[in-house]
Motif scaffolding. Sequence first.
Motif: not given
Length: 254
Positions: A113-118, A197-205
């Motif tokens: 489980x991993x967070x994604x955000x802008x 759609x996901x290009x402006x987002x990334x994994x966080x931590x």
Amino acid sequence: MQTYKKFLLAAAVTLTFATSAFAAEKMKMGIEAAYPPFNNKDASGQVVGFDVDIGNALCAKMKVECEIVTSDWDGIIPALNAKKFNFLISSMSITEERKQAVDFTDPYYSNKLQFVAPKTTDLTIDKATLKETLKGKIIGAQRATLAGTWLEDNLADVITIKLYDTQENAYLDLTSGRVDALLADKFVNYEWLKSDAGKGFEFKGDPVFDNDKIGIAVRKDDPLREELNKALKEIIADGTYKKINDKYFPFSIL
């Protein structure tokens, strides 16, 4: 002597029929069809994905014809127990709660489980300071998933949790700015981040949970479980599993 031989022949026929009876029928495998790259519908409406390919490979090993039956995620276990399909292969996490309702095979892959955000969001995800970092944030996840449960168990006192009927709808709200971040399976996020759609987002931590075992569900005490386990071992041993894995990911998810 002839009578004895006839008895042995009859016994052999009976045994053969008993051991292959399940293989003679047409089986149905339950799939959500809204969770790419594991299961979703292509442009023609055909259900495709990793789960589908693994399910078909298992059916081939068991020498049984299989067809796909789709079901909404929220009702997918009740549908299995209502005999809408024979087994459920839809990226379902093996949990103690679910094991009270169904039996699971050996895991056929492992997730995290991993967070994604802008990319523009300054979110430093660290387990030691997670509550402080996310305090007051709106975090999304798919309903009735391990990600949703993890948020409720670990962060409900400091964040607002938004749960969605499908992962696709969760991503829509993330891109629309209605949530600050999403928690989801790493490999599903990995696929989405590659999309337009996901290009402006990334994994966080780093992943906040890294022992998510995914299994195939069958009804309680169904002997089909052992047949599926046997077939799973066979497709791993003969390289079929690796070919399917490599079709979707440049790394092993087993």
